[in-house]
Design an enzyme around this catalytic site. Structure first.
Site, PDB file in Angstrom:
ATOM      1  N   ILE A 146      44.856 -31.141 -16.010  1.00  0.00           N
ATOM      2  CA  ILE A 146      45.212 -30.316 -14.849  1.00  0.00           C
ATOM      3  C   ILE A 146      43.916 -29.813 -14.235  1.00  0.00           C
ATOM      4  CG2 ILE A 146      46.448 -28.276 -14.050  1.00  0.00           C
ATOM      5  CD1 ILE A 146      48.378 -28.666 -16.411  1.00  0.00           C
ATOM      6  N   GLU A 147      43.610 -30.320 -13.055  1.00  0.00           N
ATOM      7  CA  GLU A 147      42.334 -29.975 -12.401  1.00  0.00           C
ATOM      8  C   GLU A 147      42.513 -28.799 -11.454  1.00  0.00           C
ATOM      9  OE1 GLU A 147      40.804 -33.657 -10.793  1.00  0.00           O
ATOM     10  OE2 GLU A 147      40.315 -34.364 -12.811  1.00  0.00           O
ATOM     11  N   CYS A 178      41.693 -30.291 -19.960  1.00  0.00           N
ATOM     12  CA  CYS A 178      41.962 -31.673 -20.379  1.00  0.00           C
ATOM     13  C   CYS A 178      43.376 -31.816 -20.962  1.00  0.00           C
ATOM     14  CB  CYS A 178      40.980 -32.105 -21.462  1.00  0.00           C
ATOM     15  SG  CYS A 178      39.271 -32.190 -20.931  1.00  0.00           S
ATOM     16  N   GLU A 182      44.333 -33.119 -23.726  1.00  0.00           N
ATOM     17  CA  GLU A 182      44.447 -32.794 -25.159  1.00  0.00           C
ATOM     18  C   GLU A 182      44.665 -31.304 -25.371  1.00  0.00           C
ATOM     19  OE1 GLU A 182      42.188 -34.629 -23.588  1.00  0.00           O
ATOM     20  OE2 GLU A 182      41.168 -36.021 -24.939  1.00  0.00           O
ATOM     21  N   CYS A 214      36.768 -34.875 -25.212  1.00  0.00           N
ATOM     22  CA  CYS A 214      35.467 -34.255 -24.943  1.00  0.00           C
ATOM     23  C   CYS A 214      35.129 -33.262 -26.063  1.00  0.00           C
ATOM     24  CB  CYS A 214      35.484 -33.551 -23.585  1.00  0.00           C
ATOM     25  SG  CYS A 214      36.384 -31.988 -23.583  1.00  0.00           S
ATOM     26  N   CYS A 240      37.495 -30.247 -26.404  1.00  0.00           N
ATOM     27  CA  CYS A 240      38.795 -30.621 -26.985  1.00  0.00           C
ATOM     28  C   CYS A 240      38.675 -30.904 -28.473  1.00  0.00           C
ATOM     29  CB  CYS A 240      39.378 -31.822 -26.251  1.00  0.00           C
ATOM     30  SG  CYS A 240      39.983 -31.394 -24.612  1.00  0.00           S
TER      31      CYS A 240
END
Ligand code: THU
Length: 131
Positions: free
Chosen positions: A44-45, A54, A56, A87, A90
């Site tokens: 979700i940006e 992210c 995850e 990343c 995460c």
């Protein structure tokens, strides 16, 4: 084409719900609890970019908020030839709440690798060090 692991199928479906208008890089994640329940997440940006979350972490926080506390595996899917590994942020969150999870990396067609989180996050900082 080989039959996909159901966790990968769930992560592919979650990826379709990604909110990624800035990067256009859609990611889906599916987290399996110790009871075999599957909780999904997508990235979700945000226009600030830095507040992006992210897939995850969305999956893990959704699972925790629903009361789940023990986890076995997580599948991560992106539409890329090379696997998309979690990343660093995460990895830290997955380790905190999921421990040494199995991480399944896949794209829209095939699996691209299975890893243990302990191998992706060696020498983690965690609660055992808070003494
Ligand atoms: N992203 C994830 O959701 N998971 C990953 O494992 C790698 C990156 C997202 C964050 C951002 O929305 C986009 O992918 C590009 O970095």
């Amino acid at each position: 084409m080989a039959v996909s692991d159901p966790l990968v199928v769930a992560a592919r479906a979650a990826r379709r719900r990604a909110v990624a208008p800035y990067s256009r890089f859609k990611v889906g994640a599916a987290l399996e609890t110790a009871d075999g329940i599957v909780i999904t997440g997508c990235n979700i940006e945000n226009a600030t970019y830095g507040l992006t979350v992210c897939a995850e972490r969305v999956a893990m926080f959704t699972a925790l908020a629903a009361g789940h506390r023990k986890f076995r595996r997580v599948a991560v899917v992106a539409d890329t030839a090379a696997p998309t590994p979690p990343c660093g942020a995460c990895r830290q969150i997955l380790w905190e709440f999921g421990g040494d999870l199995e991480i399944i990396l896949a794209n829209l067609r095939r699996e691209a690798g299975r890893h243990r989180l302990a191998d992706l996050l060696p020498l983690p900082f965690d609660r055992r060090l808070l003494r």
